[in-house]
Design a protein around this motif. Structure first.
Motif, PDB file in Angstrom:
ATOM      1  N   SER A 385       0.883  -1.246  -0.126  1.00 36.89           N
ATOM      2  CA  SER A 385      -0.090  -0.026  -0.073  1.00 36.89           C
ATOM      3  C   SER A 385       0.948   1.131   0.076  1.00 36.89           C
ATOM      4  O   SER A 385       1.819   1.288   0.850  1.00 36.89           O
ATOM      5  N   SER A 386       0.362   2.407  -1.017  1.00 40.32           N
ATOM      6  CA  SER A 386       1.037   3.375  -0.746  1.00 40.32           C
ATOM      7  C   SER A 386       0.039   4.473  -1.027  1.00 40.32           C
ATOM      8  O   SER A 386      -0.501   4.993  -2.246  1.00 40.32           O
ATOM      9  N   ILE A 387      -0.689   5.066  -0.089  1.00 38.64           N
ATOM     10  CA  ILE A 387      -1.650   5.924   0.099  1.00 38.64           C
ATOM     11  C   ILE A 387      -1.438   7.144   0.606  1.00 38.64           C
ATOM     12  O   ILE A 387      -0.880   6.941   2.231  1.00 38.64           O
ATOM     13  N   ASN A 388      -1.600   8.069   0.215  1.00 34.66           N
ATOM     14  CA  ASN A 388      -1.417   9.497   0.715  1.00 34.66           C
ATOM     15  C   ASN A 388      -2.654   9.939   1.266  1.00 34.66           C
ATOM     16  O   ASN A 388      -3.559  10.152   0.662  1.00 34.66           O
ATOM     17  N   ALA A 389      -2.827   9.792   2.662  1.00 30.59           N
ATOM     18  CA  ALA A 389      -4.142  10.308   3.315  1.00 30.59           C
ATOM     19  C   ALA A 389      -4.520  11.650   3.317  1.00 30.59           C
ATOM     20  O   ALA A 389      -5.589  12.115   3.102  1.00 30.59           O
ATOM     21  N   ASN A 390      -3.441  12.563   2.938  1.00 32.60           N
ATOM     22  CA  ASN A 390      -3.703  13.949   2.800  1.00 32.60           C
ATOM     23  C   ASN A 390      -4.305  14.334   1.466  1.00 32.60           C
ATOM     24  O   ASN A 390      -5.152  15.322   1.056  1.00 32.60           O
ATOM     25  N   THR A 391      -3.792  13.551   0.254  1.00 31.99           N
ATOM     26  CA  THR A 391      -4.131  13.820  -0.977  1.00 31.99           C
ATOM     27  C   THR A 391      -4.993  12.872  -1.789  1.00 31.99           C
ATOM     28  O   THR A 391      -5.717  13.202  -2.766  1.00 31.99           O
ATOM     29  N   GLY A 392      -5.044  11.719  -1.261  1.00 40.49           N
ATOM     30  CA  GLY A 392      -5.844  10.803  -1.697  1.00 40.49           C
ATOM     31  C   GLY A 392      -5.064   9.844  -2.875  1.00 40.49           C
ATOM     32  O   GLY A 392      -5.916   9.026  -3.425  1.00 40.49           O
ATOM     33  N   ASP A 393      -3.884  10.154  -3.058  1.00 36.14           N
ATOM     34  CA  ASP A 393      -2.899   9.514  -4.154  1.00 36.14           C
ATOM     35  C   ASP A 393      -2.947   7.955  -3.668  1.00 36.14           C
ATOM     36  O   ASP A 393      -2.707   7.753  -2.719  1.00 36.14           O
ATOM     37  N   TYR A 394      -3.380   7.320  -4.628  1.00 33.47           N
ATOM     38  CA  TYR A 394      -3.580   5.705  -4.425  1.00 33.47           C
ATOM     39  C   TYR A 394      -2.469   4.779  -5.272  1.00 33.47           C
ATOM     40  O   TYR A 394      -2.361   4.945  -6.603  1.00 33.47           O
ATOM     41  N   SER A 395      -1.956   3.864  -4.691  1.00 31.81           N
ATOM     42  CA  SER A 395      -1.059   3.015  -5.464  1.00 31.81           C
ATOM     43  C   SER A 395      -1.116   1.566  -4.668  1.00 31.81           C
ATOM     44  O   SER A 395      -0.516   1.761  -3.584  1.00 31.81           O
ATOM     45  N   ARG A 396      -1.328   0.516  -5.384  1.00 29.64           N
ATOM     46  CA  ARG A 396      -1.270  -0.910  -4.704  1.00 29.64           C
ATOM     47  C   ARG A 396      -0.893  -1.822  -5.803  1.00 29.64           C
ATOM     48  O   ARG A 396      -1.161  -1.589  -6.739  1.00 29.64           O
ATOM     49  N   GLY A 397      -0.184  -2.893  -5.115  1.00 29.50           N
ATOM     50  CA  GLY A 397      -0.004  -3.955  -6.116  1.00 29.50           C
ATOM     51  C   GLY A 397      -1.146  -4.642  -6.214  1.00 29.50           C
ATOM     52  O   GLY A 397      -2.150  -4.811  -5.140  1.00 29.50           O
ATOM     53  N   ALA A 398      -1.578  -5.464  -7.270  1.00 27.85           N
ATOM     54  CA  ALA A 398      -2.469  -6.191  -7.471  1.00 27.85           C
ATOM     55  C   ALA A 398      -2.379  -7.202  -8.231  1.00 27.85           C
ATOM     56  O   ALA A 398      -1.403  -7.650  -8.825  1.00 27.85           O
ATOM     57  N   SER A 399      -3.519  -8.311  -8.124  1.00 31.17           N
ATOM     58  CA  SER A 399      -3.251  -9.715  -9.066  1.00 31.17           C
ATOM     59  C   SER A 399      -5.030  -9.795  -9.229  1.00 31.17           C
ATOM     60  O   SER A 399      -5.694  -9.254  -8.712  1.00 31.17           O
ATOM     61  N   GLY A 400      -5.042 -10.552 -10.276  1.00 31.21           N
ATOM     62  CA  GLY A 400      -6.449 -10.754 -10.763  1.00 31.21           C
ATOM     63  C   GLY A 400      -6.413 -11.464 -12.112  1.00 31.21           C
ATOM     64  O   GLY A 400      -5.613 -12.328 -12.473  1.00 31.21           O
ATOM     65  N   TYR A 401      -7.355 -11.075 -12.823  1.00 27.39           N
ATOM     66  CA  TYR A 401      -7.555 -11.471 -14.334  1.00 27.39           C
ATOM     67  C   TYR A 401      -7.526 -10.330 -15.381  1.00 27.39           C
ATOM     68  O   TYR A 401      -8.215  -9.240 -15.231  1.00 27.39           O
ATOM     69  N   TRP A 402      -6.879 -10.686 -16.500  1.00 23.95           N
ATOM     70  CA  TRP A 402      -7.033  -9.596 -17.541  1.00 23.95           C
ATOM     71  C   TRP A 402      -8.270  -9.936 -18.503  1.00 23.95           C
ATOM     72  O   TRP A 402      -8.667 -10.925 -18.536  1.00 23.95           O
ATOM     73  N   VAL A 403      -8.974  -8.867 -18.727  1.00 24.62           N
ATOM     74  CA  VAL A 403     -10.185  -9.046 -19.386  1.00 24.62           C
ATOM     75  C   VAL A 403     -10.073  -8.339 -20.781  1.00 24.62           C
ATOM     76  O   VAL A 403      -9.729  -7.128 -20.735  1.00 24.62           O
ATOM     77  N   GLU A 404     -10.661  -9.149 -21.945  1.00 29.29           N
ATOM     78  CA  GLU A 404     -10.707  -8.692 -23.291  1.00 29.29           C
ATOM     79  C   GLU A 404     -12.175  -8.782 -23.720  1.00 29.29           C
ATOM     80  O   GLU A 404     -12.830 -10.101 -23.580  1.00 29.29           O
ATOM     81  N   ASN A 405     -12.821  -7.998 -24.252  1.00 29.71           N
ATOM     82  CA  ASN A 405     -14.022  -8.277 -25.082  1.00 29.71           C
ATOM     83  C   ASN A 405     -14.956  -8.660 -23.925  1.00 29.71           C
ATOM     84  O   ASN A 405     -15.837  -9.500 -24.201  1.00 29.71           O
ATOM     85  N   GLY A 406     -14.893  -8.389 -22.583  1.00 28.41           N
ATOM     86  CA  GLY A 406     -15.799  -8.536 -21.508  1.00 28.41           C
ATOM     87  C   GLY A 406     -15.478 -10.079 -20.803  1.00 28.41           C
ATOM     88  O   GLY A 406     -16.292 -10.309 -20.430  1.00 28.41           O
ATOM     89  N   GLU A 407     -14.389 -10.786 -21.349  1.00 30.26           N
ATOM     90  CA  GLU A 407     -14.384 -12.097 -20.865  1.00 30.26           C
ATOM     91  C   GLU A 407     -13.128 -12.361 -20.309  1.00 30.26           C
ATOM     92  O   GLU A 407     -11.911 -11.645 -20.674  1.00 30.26           O
ATOM     93  N   LEU A 408     -12.700 -13.054 -19.344  1.00 27.17           N
ATOM     94  CA  LEU A 408     -11.638 -13.462 -18.588  1.00 27.17           C
ATOM     95  C   LEU A 408     -10.537 -14.115 -19.552  1.00 27.17           C
ATOM     96  O   LEU A 408     -10.935 -14.934 -20.239  1.00 27.17           O
ATOM     97  N   LYS A 409      -9.461 -13.415 -19.894  1.00 28.93           N
ATOM     98  CA  LYS A 409      -8.581 -14.120 -20.771  1.00 28.93           C
ATOM     99  C   LYS A 409      -7.187 -14.548 -20.066  1.00 28.93           C
ATOM    100  O   LYS A 409      -6.807 -16.003 -20.695  1.00 28.93           O
ATOM    101  N   PHE A 410      -6.627 -14.091 -18.941  1.00 27.85           N
ATOM    102  CA  PHE A 410      -5.606 -14.905 -18.409  1.00 27.85           C
ATOM    103  C   PHE A 410      -5.496 -14.520 -17.105  1.00 27.85           C
ATOM    104  O   PHE A 410      -5.569 -13.140 -16.785  1.00 27.85           O
ATOM    105  N   PRO A 411      -5.004 -15.080 -16.183  1.00 26.32           N
ATOM    106  CA  PRO A 411      -4.543 -14.580 -14.665  1.00 26.32           C
ATOM    107  C   PRO A 411      -3.485 -13.407 -14.758  1.00 26.32           C
ATOM    108  O   PRO A 411      -2.586 -13.838 -15.503  1.00 26.32           O
ATOM    109  N   VAL A 412      -3.540 -12.615 -13.811  1.00 30.79           N
ATOM    110  CA  VAL A 412      -2.512 -11.496 -13.741  1.00 30.79           C
ATOM    111  C   VAL A 412      -1.861 -11.531 -12.402  1.00 30.79           C
ATOM    112  O   VAL A 412      -2.403 -11.578 -11.357  1.00 30.79           O
ATOM    113  N   ASN A 413      -0.611 -11.128 -12.445  1.00 33.87           N
ATOM    114  CA  ASN A 413       0.074 -10.991 -11.002  1.00 33.87           C
ATOM    115  C   ASN A 413       1.050  -9.796 -11.233  1.00 33.87           C
ATOM    116  O   ASN A 413       1.360  -9.479 -12.396  1.00 33.87           O
TER     117      ASN A 413
END
Length: 455
Positions: A385-413
């Motif tokens: 987590s890298s979140i600035n409480a004063n400005t609201g700037d938000y940056s976080r590591g994430a994983s999940g799934y890439w989506v193309e044409n509304g469908e899950l294509k491949f897992p993401v990390n």
């Protein structure tokens, strides 16, 4: 006696009464006292065998004394009369040396809760708690179900637990009351693949009543399938794309909002929403409601940590921020009334905290939002987590799934998502998939665009 003043903590009241008596005897102008009894057990299994077992039980007591506009808090796990007398004397001596705070003080008698309906909140499962052997069996069954999913190579951890917590609060100006709550949990973390290609995912459930807990087989199967679905994960494209926060992590966005409207943050001036009172912070049509009286929900309570009766409120109404989350001291600092949001431990003074919250659900399913986003990222897990409480700037590591044409294509990390919370909150589009038994009822949330840093 009516249900309103029924309390399952009459035995704990003797400790709070003794603390208040000794505080007055030691020279305190005012005081409040809390007694907490907790019983818990947790079991971890690995490869079908018991890996770790832990249980605890005991009573902790806490005392806050006020000398003019000064205060001090002390706590102990020893409930002997001599200890209680020593606590009061020490607290009064500490308070005399404490700095002046013009905003501290007990509630007025008119502000204190007079009656409540404990039974309606249904926070305490009356059934016999599960034995350690039963908890172990539940964990073993969940682990076995995860290993039974084709493609699961191992289970990293499986845990089952139980807790019972009883709380009694009393103040020197007339409040006394208590309640009990139970909790049960079961979770497992499954791994697919091996070596550098290992991927993991999880699933779990937590409930107030044991009978409501999802089955171990269901929990293990979902954890296992999620881990298998992540096989072949890779980095996504870098660019500006729509992002859909899955329901199991979407509540973190609302958590940042709740932190930003917390009275202590507003008093410090350390909030990106400090100038937004009465203004639009969510899209029109969306509200964020707090209801501390929902039955069988972990965040419910009949009164707050200062003895004020809790109540329903619209934190955000049709997109408009209506007020801060306040205890007495922060409310006074801002010239506002408390929202009965004080939380209290045995060793610290009250501080504001929001309880059960519900975000307006949308009309679309998660699948329909995926179709709407076209190409983008479905986020199922957040790290760092890298979140600035004063400005609201938000940056976080994430994983999940890439989506193309509304469908899950491949897992993401191994990617990062970034934006600004002020803009993100105004952009949210909710799905209709929130689990309503949770304390924080937040569905999947679609944002029209965030910066994604991948490969």
């Amino acid at each position: 006696m009516s249900q309103s003043n029924a309390t399952p903590t009459a035995d704990l009241a003797q400790f709070t009464e003794a603390l208040l008596h000794e505080a007055k005897k030691a020279g305190a102008d005012g005081a409040d006292a809390i007694a907490v009894e907790g019983t818990s057990a947790s079991i971890d299994v690995l490869k079908g065998a018991l890996e770790h077992a832990e249980s605890s039980e005991g009573v902790e007591i806490g005392l806050r004394v006020l000398i003019g506009q000064k205060q001090a808090c002390v706590s102990a796990s020893d409930t002997r009369s001599s200890t209680i007398a020593e606590m009061a004397q020490r607290a009064v001596a500490m308070a005399k040396e404490a700095p002046i705070d013009p905003h501290i003080g007990l509630a007025t008698p008119e502000q204190l809760a007079k009656e409540w309906d404990i039974e309606a909140l249904d926070m305490n499962d009356p059934s016999t708690p599960p034995s350690p052997e039963m908890l172990q069996e539940l964990a073993q069954r969940a682990e076995a179900a995860a290993l039974n999913v084709q493609g699961v190579s191992q289970v990293q951890a499986t845990s089952a637990g139980y807790g019972n917590r009883r709380i009694h609060l009393a103040t020197s100006n007339g409040f006394t009351g208590g309640y009990a709550r139970t909790g049960y949990s079961l979770s497992t973390v499954a791994i697919s693949g091996s070596g550098a290609d290992m991927e993991r995912d999880y699933y779990g459930d937590g409930r107030t009543y044991f009978a409501d807990l999802e089955s171990p087989e269901h929990i293990g199967q979902i954890a296992g399938q999620r881990a298998v679905d992540r096989i072949g994960a890779r980095q996504p494209k870098t660019g500006f794309f729509p992002v859909l926060f899955e329901e199991r992590i979407s509540g973190t966005l609302i958590g940042h909002l709740l932190g930003a409207i917390n009275g202590s943050a507003i008093v410090r001036g350390g909030s990106f929403l400090r100038d937004k009172l009465g203004e639009q912070v969510l899209p029109k049509g969306l509200s964020l409601l707090e209801d501390p009286h929902r039955a069988r929900v972990s965040g419910s309570r009949p009164f707050d940590g200062e003895g004020l009766r809790t109540r329903k409120r619209a934190i955000i109404d049709d997109g408009i921020l209506t007020g801060w989350t306040l205890d007495l001291a922060n409310g006074r600092a801002l010239g506002m009334e408390s929202t009965a949001s004080a939380s209290r431990g045995t060793s610290s003074p009250p501080s504001p905290s929001a309880g059960n919250v519900t975000l307006t659900q949308g009309k679309s399913t998660q699948a329909e939002l995926l179709a709407e986003m076209g190409t983008g990222l479905l986020v199922t897990s957040l790290i760092g987590s890298s979140i600035n409480a004063n400005t609201g700037d938000y940056s976080r590591g994430a994983s999940g799934y890439w989506v193309e044409n509304g469908e899950l294509k491949f897992p993401v990390n191994e990617c990062t998502i970034a934006g600004n919370l002020t803009e993100m909150l105004l952009d949210i589009q909710p799905a209709n998939d929130a689990r309503t038994h949770l304390s924080r009822v937040v569905p999947s949330i679609l944002l029209s665009g965030m910066t994604i840093a991948g490969g």
